[in-house]
Design an enzyme around this catalytic site. Structure first.
Site, mmCIF file in Angstrom:
data_model
loop_
_atom_site.group_PDB
_atom_site.id
_atom_site.type_symbol
_atom_site.label_atom_id
_atom_site.label_comp_id
_atom_site.label_asym_id
_atom_site.label_seq_id
_atom_site.Cartn_x
_atom_site.Cartn_y
_atom_site.Cartn_z
ATOM 1 N N TYR A 91 -14.696 -16.281 -23.391
ATOM 2 C CA TYR A 91 -13.969 -16.369 -24.586
ATOM 3 C C TYR A 91 -12.403 -16.918 -24.452
ATOM 4 C CZ TYR A 91 -12.217 -13.906 -29.078
ATOM 5 O OH TYR A 91 -11.829 -13.901 -30.221
ATOM 6 N N SER A 186 -19.826 -13.616 -19.788
ATOM 7 C CA SER A 186 -18.910 -12.686 -20.961
ATOM 8 C C SER A 186 -19.600 -13.247 -22.163
ATOM 9 C CB SER A 186 -17.691 -13.010 -20.777
ATOM 10 O OG SER A 186 -16.839 -12.287 -21.496
ATOM 11 N N ASP A 272 -16.357 -2.019 -16.070
ATOM 12 C CA ASP A 272 -15.886 -3.196 -16.963
ATOM 13 C C ASP A 272 -15.439 -2.515 -18.124
ATOM 14 O OD1 ASP A 272 -15.593 -5.526 -18.632
ATOM 15 O OD2 ASP A 272 -17.672 -6.379 -18.063
ATOM 16 N N HIS A 301 -14.466 -6.879 -15.179
ATOM 17 C CA HIS A 301 -15.270 -7.797 -15.805
ATOM 18 C C HIS A 301 -15.436 -9.055 -15.029
ATOM 19 C CE1 HIS A 301 -16.456 -9.666 -19.474
ATOM 20 N NE2 HIS A 301 -15.545 -10.478 -19.799
#
Length: 321
Positions: A91, A186, A272, A301
């Protein structure tokens, strides 16, 4: 700290699917419309100073015929047709530069790195604009763009781009179309997971700490970004919450996982706070194809980092050769 359910509960956590009515018809129509535009994939040679690779500045037509940028990398000494890894991005980032993507070509695979429309950053530059506006007011970021209608939602465009990226890779003469693997971390992991339910015949998928899966739980258990964009939006758009959640169901990775056939390697991390581990476990347990899972107990993460990449290399050798 640990951010979610205890590990013994995660190992059996399998919530109901959030499948909206007409899910399959929505995606069939979306991809049929996209294919009315010529893919028109182009591969322009570039010289980034990498003597052992052939590098191409690639483009293809994604959602709405919009031109999507990519890098296409080939190991110079390898004879084709080659297996191919289609790489999706996290992202807020873009495709970077060819030397940032050496892992898969060094392993002997063709590699297509899809740029992410409308996303970029000072340390992760991208080259693909998103020419589509969105109607509802939102908060900064992508998760609320067009959120009140699945037809207008940002991720309808991005998921479609990702499907077309596989088609562009499969159409290149240097690629063995039967040996294409999708990969990402992700947001990229969420895209790879979605492709397992949208693209037939994939050889495999690498789904690392996948974003955009089990979304309804994620927004209940974390305020961290990017999911925090949704909770901030809901705090003000009180009358639109149910409508928005129904839109999100059309893009939830759980629904794609239930339709998957390709073998997949998942990764999840128990600390995470960005992508809660229960959401990754839920996707893993619903995944209909052959599957493996790497669990990183003391990571956030970033997941397993280099150890996850090593596991992915071994998995790719197994499914791609």
């Amino acid at each position: 700290m640990f951010t979610d359910l205890p590990l013994d509960e995660l190992r059996t956590y399998r919530p109901p699917l959030p499948e909206p009515p007409g899910f399959d018809a929505f995606w069939h129509r979306t991809l049929t419309e996209a294919r009315t535009h010529e893919l028109a994939a182009s591969f322009t040679p570039v010289d980034p100073g990498l003597a052992l690779l052939r590098c191409y500045d690639a483009e293809f037509s994604g959602f709405g015929g919009h031109r999507i940028r990519a890098w296409f990398l080939l190991p110079r000494a390898a004879a084709g047709p080659l297996p191919c890894v289609v790489q999706y991005l996290g992202y807020g980032g873009g495709r970077l530069l060819p030397h940032d993507w050496l892992l898969w070509p060094c392993a002997g695979y063709a590699t297509l790195v899809m740029d992410t429309r409308g996303q970029s950053g000072p340390n992760r530059p991208g080259d693909t604009p998103d020419p589509v506006g969105y109607g509802n007011p939102g908060v900064p970021g992508k998760l609320t763009q067009g959120l009140l209608d699945p037809e207008d939602y940002y991720y309808r465009r991005l998921y479609t781009d990702a499907v077309r990226a596989v088609e562009a890779a499969r159409g290149h003469e240097a690629v063995d179309a039967a040996r294409v693997l999708v990969a990402g971390h992700s947001q990229g992991g969420g895209l790879a997971l979605a492709m397992t339910g949208l693209v037939p015949g994939l050889a495999g998928a690498l789904v690392d700490v996948p974003f955009l899966t089990h979304i309804r739980r994620a927004i209940d258990v974390t305020d961290a970004g990017p999911y925090g964009e949704l909770t901030r939006y809901f705090a003000g758009a009180r009358g639109h919450i149910d409508t928005a959640l129904t839109t999100l169901d059309h893009f939830d990775g759980l629904n794609f996982a239930a339709r998957a056939t390709a073998p997949a390697l998942f990764g999840t991390a128990l600390r995470d706070a960005v992508v809660p581990p229960s959401t990754g476990f839920a996707a893993y347990h619903h995944y209909a194809g052959e599957k493996e899972l790497q669990v990183w107990r003391y990571n956030a993460h970033e997941g397993g980092g280099g150890e996850q990449r090593a596991a992915e290399l071994a998995f790719a050798r197994k499914v791609l050769g």
